[in-house]
Design a protein around this motif. Structure first.
Motif, PDB file in Angstrom:
ATOM      1  N   PRO A 352       0.936  -1.157   0.451  1.00  0.00           N
ATOM      2  CA  PRO A 352       0.268  -0.475   0.139  1.00  0.00           C
ATOM      3  C   PRO A 352       0.741   0.790  -0.194  1.00  0.00           C
ATOM      4  CG  PRO A 352       0.176  -0.993   2.491  1.00  0.00           C
ATOM      5  CD  PRO A 352       0.758  -1.818   0.862  1.00  0.00           C
ATOM      6  N   TYR A 353       2.014   0.391   0.581  1.00  0.00           N
ATOM      7  CA  TYR A 353       3.181   2.574   0.689  1.00  0.00           C
ATOM      8  C   TYR A 353       4.174   2.550  -0.004  1.00  0.00           C
ATOM      9  CZ  TYR A 353       0.574   1.827   4.945  1.00  0.00           C
ATOM     10  OH  TYR A 353      -0.025   2.007   6.054  1.00  0.00           O
ATOM     11  N   ASN A 354       3.663   3.493  -1.301  1.00  0.00           N
ATOM     12  CA  ASN A 354       5.512   3.977  -2.429  1.00  0.00           C
ATOM     13  C   ASN A 354       6.435   3.379  -1.570  1.00  0.00           C
ATOM     14  OD1 ASN A 354       3.646   4.599  -3.776  1.00  0.00           O
ATOM     15  ND2 ASN A 354       2.827   7.237  -3.621  1.00  0.00           N
ATOM     16  N   LYS A 355       7.081   4.242  -0.259  1.00  0.00           N
ATOM     17  CA  LYS A 355       8.091   4.140  -0.237  1.00  0.00           C
ATOM     18  C   LYS A 355       8.932   2.523   0.365  1.00  0.00           C
ATOM     19  CE  LYS A 355       8.511   8.093   2.298  1.00  0.00           C
ATOM     20  NZ  LYS A 355       8.530   8.537   3.201  1.00  0.00           N
ATOM     21  N   ASP A 356       7.785   1.698   0.045  1.00  0.00           N
ATOM     22  CA  ASP A 356       8.116  -0.358   0.486  1.00  0.00           C
ATOM     23  C   ASP A 356       8.345  -0.644  -0.740  1.00  0.00           C
ATOM     24  OD1 ASP A 356       8.106   0.208   3.709  1.00  0.00           O
ATOM     25  OD2 ASP A 356       6.604   1.142   3.359  1.00  0.00           O
ATOM     26  N   ARG A 357       7.687  -0.320  -2.083  1.00  0.00           N
ATOM     27  CA  ARG A 357       7.615  -0.926  -3.289  1.00  0.00           C
ATOM     28  C   ARG A 357       8.752  -1.573  -3.507  1.00  0.00           C
ATOM     29  NH1 ARG A 357       2.755   2.582  -5.336  1.00  0.00           N
ATOM     30  NH2 ARG A 357       1.163   1.252  -4.360  1.00  0.00           N
ATOM     31  N   ASP A 358       9.826  -1.186  -2.970  1.00  0.00           N
ATOM     32  CA  ASP A 358      11.410  -1.754  -3.746  1.00  0.00           C
ATOM     33  C   ASP A 358      12.142  -2.445  -3.289  1.00  0.00           C
ATOM     34  OD1 ASP A 358      11.103   0.814  -5.779  1.00  0.00           O
ATOM     35  OD2 ASP A 358      11.924   2.521  -3.831  1.00  0.00           O
ATOM     36  N   ASN A 359      11.407  -2.492  -1.530  1.00  0.00           N
ATOM     37  CA  ASN A 359      12.128  -3.646  -0.655  1.00  0.00           C
ATOM     38  C   ASN A 359      11.188  -4.317  -0.068  1.00  0.00           C
ATOM     39  OD1 ASN A 359      10.667  -2.354   1.047  1.00  0.00           O
ATOM     40  ND2 ASN A 359      12.516  -1.629   1.929  1.00  0.00           N
ATOM     41  N   SER A 360       9.985  -4.811  -1.117  1.00  0.00           N
ATOM     42  CA  SER A 360       8.509  -5.219  -0.973  1.00  0.00           C
ATOM     43  C   SER A 360       9.305  -6.921  -1.498  1.00  0.00           C
ATOM     44  CB  SER A 360       7.670  -4.808  -0.109  1.00  0.00           C
ATOM     45  OG  SER A 360       7.670  -3.812   0.068  1.00  0.00           O
ATOM     46  N   LEU A 361      10.455  -7.091  -2.527  1.00  0.00           N
ATOM     47  CA  LEU A 361      10.328  -8.170  -3.073  1.00  0.00           C
ATOM     48  C   LEU A 361      10.234  -9.493  -2.849  1.00  0.00           C
ATOM     49  CD1 LEU A 361       9.370  -8.663  -6.272  1.00  0.00           C
ATOM     50  CD2 LEU A 361      11.961  -8.854  -6.830  1.00  0.00           C
ATOM     51  N   SER A 400       7.470   3.888   5.451  1.00  0.00           N
ATOM     52  CA  SER A 400       6.463   4.822   5.350  1.00  0.00           C
ATOM     53  C   SER A 400       5.904   5.044   6.696  1.00  0.00           C
ATOM     54  CB  SER A 400       4.914   4.152   4.465  1.00  0.00           C
ATOM     55  OG  SER A 400       4.307   5.491   4.293  1.00  0.00           O
ATOM     56  N   ILE A 401       6.289   4.148   7.414  1.00  0.00           N
ATOM     57  CA  ILE A 401       5.352   4.126   9.057  1.00  0.00           C
ATOM     58  C   ILE A 401       6.387   5.243   9.448  1.00  0.00           C
ATOM     59  CG2 ILE A 401       3.845   4.141  11.010  1.00  0.00           C
ATOM     60  CD1 ILE A 401       2.264   1.843   9.403  1.00  0.00           C
ATOM     61  N   ASP A 402       7.091   4.007   9.648  1.00  0.00           N
ATOM     62  CA  ASP A 402       8.415   4.570  10.563  1.00  0.00           C
ATOM     63  C   ASP A 402       9.187   5.806  10.174  1.00  0.00           C
ATOM     64  OD1 ASP A 402       8.158   1.931  11.588  1.00  0.00           O
ATOM     65  OD2 ASP A 402      10.033   1.156  10.032  1.00  0.00           O
ATOM     66  N   ASP A 403       9.363   6.183   8.888  1.00  0.00           N
ATOM     67  CA  ASP A 403       9.457   7.448   8.570  1.00  0.00           C
ATOM     68  C   ASP A 403       7.847   8.717   9.064  1.00  0.00           C
ATOM     69  OD1 ASP A 403      11.630   6.444   7.787  1.00  0.00           O
ATOM     70  OD2 ASP A 403      10.668   6.468   5.281  1.00  0.00           O
ATOM     71  N   GLU A 404       7.425   8.193   9.701  1.00  0.00           N
ATOM     72  CA  GLU A 404       6.631   9.773  10.178  1.00  0.00           C
ATOM     73  C   GLU A 404       6.735   9.826  11.753  1.00  0.00           C
ATOM     74  OE1 GLU A 404       2.324   9.007   7.925  1.00  0.00           O
ATOM     75  OE2 GLU A 404       3.006   8.925   6.228  1.00  0.00           O
ATOM     76  N   ILE A 405       6.489   8.264  11.980  1.00  0.00           N
ATOM     77  CA  ILE A 405       6.574   8.464  13.617  1.00  0.00           C
ATOM     78  C   ILE A 405       8.035   9.393  13.852  1.00  0.00           C
ATOM     79  CG2 ILE A 405       7.293   7.040  15.869  1.00  0.00           C
ATOM     80  CD1 ILE A 405       5.460   5.026  14.202  1.00  0.00           C
ATOM     81  N   VAL A 406       7.396  10.744  14.749  1.00  0.00           N
ATOM     82  CA  VAL A 406       9.095  11.407  14.802  1.00  0.00           C
ATOM     83  C   VAL A 406       9.471  11.473  16.641  1.00  0.00           C
ATOM     84  CG1 VAL A 406       8.965  12.345  12.771  1.00  0.00           C
ATOM     85  CG2 VAL A 406       7.344  13.037  14.693  1.00  0.00           C
ATOM     86  N   GLU A 407      10.248  11.999  17.062  1.00  0.00           N
ATOM     87  CA  GLU A 407      10.404  11.826  18.481  1.00  0.00           C
ATOM     88  C   GLU A 407       9.443  13.665  19.183  1.00  0.00           C
ATOM     89  OE1 GLU A 407      11.787   9.806  20.084  1.00  0.00           O
ATOM     90  OE2 GLU A 407      12.992   8.647  18.747  1.00  0.00           O
ATOM     91  N   PRO A 408       8.632  12.804  19.852  1.00  0.00           N
ATOM     92  CA  PRO A 408       8.315  11.777  20.926  1.00  0.00           C
ATOM     93  C   PRO A 408       7.430  10.667  20.013  1.00  0.00           C
ATOM     94  CG  PRO A 408       7.529  13.264  21.333  1.00  0.00           C
ATOM     95  CD  PRO A 408       8.208  14.407  20.923  1.00  0.00           C
ATOM     96  N   LYS A 409       7.868   9.360  20.267  1.00  0.00           N
ATOM     97  CA  LYS A 409       6.878   9.006  19.655  1.00  0.00           C
ATOM     98  C   LYS A 409       5.742   8.857  19.801  1.00  0.00           C
ATOM     99  CE  LYS A 409      11.265   5.818  17.730  1.00  0.00           C
ATOM    100  NZ  LYS A 409      11.835   4.541  18.246  1.00  0.00           N
ATOM    101  N   ILE A 410       5.499   8.101  20.873  1.00  0.00           N
ATOM    102  CA  ILE A 410       3.517   8.343  20.805  1.00  0.00           C
ATOM    103  C   ILE A 410       3.356   9.635  21.306  1.00  0.00           C
ATOM    104  CG2 ILE A 410       1.960   7.181  23.092  1.00  0.00           C
ATOM    105  CD1 ILE A 410       4.293   4.961  23.302  1.00  0.00           C
ATOM    106  N   MET A 411       3.300  10.483  21.742  1.00  0.00           N
ATOM    107  CA  MET A 411       3.239  11.932  22.210  1.00  0.00           C
ATOM    108  C   MET A 411       3.251  12.202  20.550  1.00  0.00           C
ATOM    109  SD  MET A 411       2.152  12.249  24.947  1.00  0.00           S
ATOM    110  CE  MET A 411       1.783  13.666  24.992  1.00  0.00           C
ATOM    111  N   GLY A 412       3.823  12.122  20.068  1.00  0.00           N
ATOM    112  CA  GLY A 412       3.732  12.469  18.517  1.00  0.00           C
ATOM    113  C   GLY A 412       2.101  11.842  17.426  1.00  0.00           C
ATOM    114  N   LEU A 413       2.304  10.481  17.997  1.00  0.00           N
ATOM    115  CA  LEU A 413       0.858  10.222  17.295  1.00  0.00           C
ATOM    116  C   LEU A 413       0.036  10.951  17.274  1.00  0.00           C
ATOM    117  CD1 LEU A 413       1.975   6.827  17.616  1.00  0.00           C
ATOM    118  CD2 LEU A 413       2.548   7.787  15.185  1.00  0.00           C
ATOM    119  N   LEU A 414      -0.289  11.357  18.775  1.00  0.00           N
ATOM    120  CA  LEU A 414      -1.460  12.167  18.431  1.00  0.00           C
ATOM    121  C   LEU A 414      -1.400  13.312  18.244  1.00  0.00           C
ATOM    122  CD1 LEU A 414      -2.069  11.179  23.208  1.00  0.00           C
ATOM    123  CD2 LEU A 414      -3.324  10.846  20.424  1.00  0.00           C
TER     124      LEU A 414
END
Length: 417
Positions: A352-361, A400-414
């Motif tokens: 589903p994510y563009n960033k993961d298609r290159d290394n998902s074969l 794609s998700i790992d790159d979007e999760i910034v520090e602080p990780k859990i507080m950043g999700l909110l």
């Protein structure tokens, strides 16, 4: 025996005389059966169990009826906490004496690890008798509960120097203790909502970050149970207090994706405020649920790119199921004894994510190899007769998700833009 009670006769043999004798006992009339059923129903409604471990009704003795248990798990009703420390003094002394202090509650003093009272946090009590024995000095105030929750999330869970897999069990237990104190005091205000938002986000993040950990470190089933408890309490508090915020829209949308394809989640739409229902993020998640009912898995997988990070994590719980159903549809649609399907095309439509298609074969090859499909270096041959429904595509982490999760990780999700 009353006049409106019938008598049922049963013939049985006496153990010694072997002579038949009659056993008589009263049987309620039909109208009395309904009244008894209503009484039992009302009693069940009063005993609302919020946690199976500590809010059950306990028996007071052999042959005696159990005491009444309130919604907060106590027999004596709610109390008002007065403790302003993260850990009450009585419990802190008891745990220091019996050497029950966790490593995350230790502090450095003269180069030696010693229990630090400022880092100690009250544990979850899994006994009804211990809960009933507490007084106001053993229960933390609402402001202290919120400060304790923020401490657990920001200072421990989001600390890059502390391994999250090591701190998960500690934080999970202490957050249960926070929710227990909320229940004991019967708190229903915005403080409760903030605490439940942090707890829900914590368990969602744990389901994504730790799903590959061994069972002794992380129990996915238990975490899912706590996640559903937090979601249920949080959504009920939203409705009770009529709170409309950006975080509520985010949590309502996450609930839609976590219960993907559930009629209950879709039915909740009717009771939401217009400001929530008309929000674009919520409407997109609602649309994804309708696509699941119609079996349009291709559109689902290609509509996730622009979701909020928290929503992607919630969707990751149901993503393997969507991919399995889509792959089964491909097996039937492209069934051919001589035809071949390019693996690169399969990666393009399943990932589903563009960033993961290159290394998902390689991951795609491992994911579908148990379906008995014929795979070579570049092609795949679909065979519907060889397809087995027992195959399960595993959950995975996405770049794609790992790159979007910034520090602080859990507080950043909110954080909501």
């Amino acid at each position: 025996m009353t006049s409106n009670q019938s008598v049922k006769q049963v013939e049985t043999c006496d153990q010694h005389s072997q002579q038949p004798r009659q056993i008589l006992w009263p049987i309620p009339a039909p109208q009395e059966r309904y009244s008894c059923h209503d009484i039992r129903t009302e009693n069940l409604k009063r005993c609302v169990t919020c946690d199976d471990d500590w809010s059950r009704s306990s028996q007071s003795g052999p042959g005696k009826e159990g005491d009444k248990v309130f919604e907060n798990g106590r027999k004596n009703g709610p109390i008002k906490g007065t403790c302003e420390d993260m850990c009450p003094a009585k419990e802190a002394h008891l745990r220091r004496t019996n050497k029950l202090v966790d490593k995350l509650e230790m502090g450095q003093e003269s180069g030696v690890n010693t229990p630090n009272p400022r880092r100690m946090v009250k544990k979850f009590l899994n006994s009804t008798f211990k809960v009933d024995g507490m007084d106001s000095h053993d229960v933390r105030t609402p402001s202290t509960l919120l400060a304790t929750t923020k401490y657990l999330i920001t200072r421990i869970a989001d600390d890059p120097e502390v391994d999250f897999s090591r701190s998960y069990e500690f934080i999970c237990d202490r957050l249960r203790g926070v929710r227990q104190d909320l229940m004991i005091q019967d708190i229903h205000d915005e403080t409760r909502i903030q605490i439940l938002e942090y707890c829900t986000t914590f368990h969602l993040y744990a389901s994504y970050e730790l799903h590959n950990c061994p069972p002794q470190v992380y129990d996915d089933h238990l975490n899912g149970k706590f996640l559903r408890e937090c979601f249920g309490q949080l959504l009920s508090s939203y409705a009770e207090l009529k709170v409309i915020t950006c975080r509520r829209i985010l949590m309502e949308s996450a609930f839609l994706l976590m219960d993907f394809g559930s009629a209950e989640a879709l039915d909740r739409y009717r009771y939401l405020p217009n400001s929530v229902r008309k929000n674009k993020t919520y409407q997109l998640c609602q649309r994804l649920n309708f696509l699941a009912f119609s079996g349009n898995y291709h559109c689902i997988l290609h509509s996730l790119e622009n979701l909020h990070s928290l929503l992607k994590i919630a969707m990751n719980l149901r993503l393997p199921t969507v991919m399995e159903l889509y792959f089964r549809a491909l097996c039937h649609g492209f069934n051919s004894s001589g035809g071949k399907f390019p693996l690169e095309k399969l990666v393009e439509i399943l990932i589903p994510y563009n960033k993961d298609r290159d290394n998902s074969l390689e991951w795609i090859k491992e994911a579908v190899i148990n379906t008995r499909a014929e795979i070579d270096e570049e092609h795949l041959r679909f065979q519907k007769n060889n397809y087995t429904s027992d195959h399960k595509i595993p959950r995975r982490k996405w770049k794609s998700i790992d790159d979007e999760i910034v520090e602080p990780k859990i507080m950043g999700l909110l954080w909501v833009n």
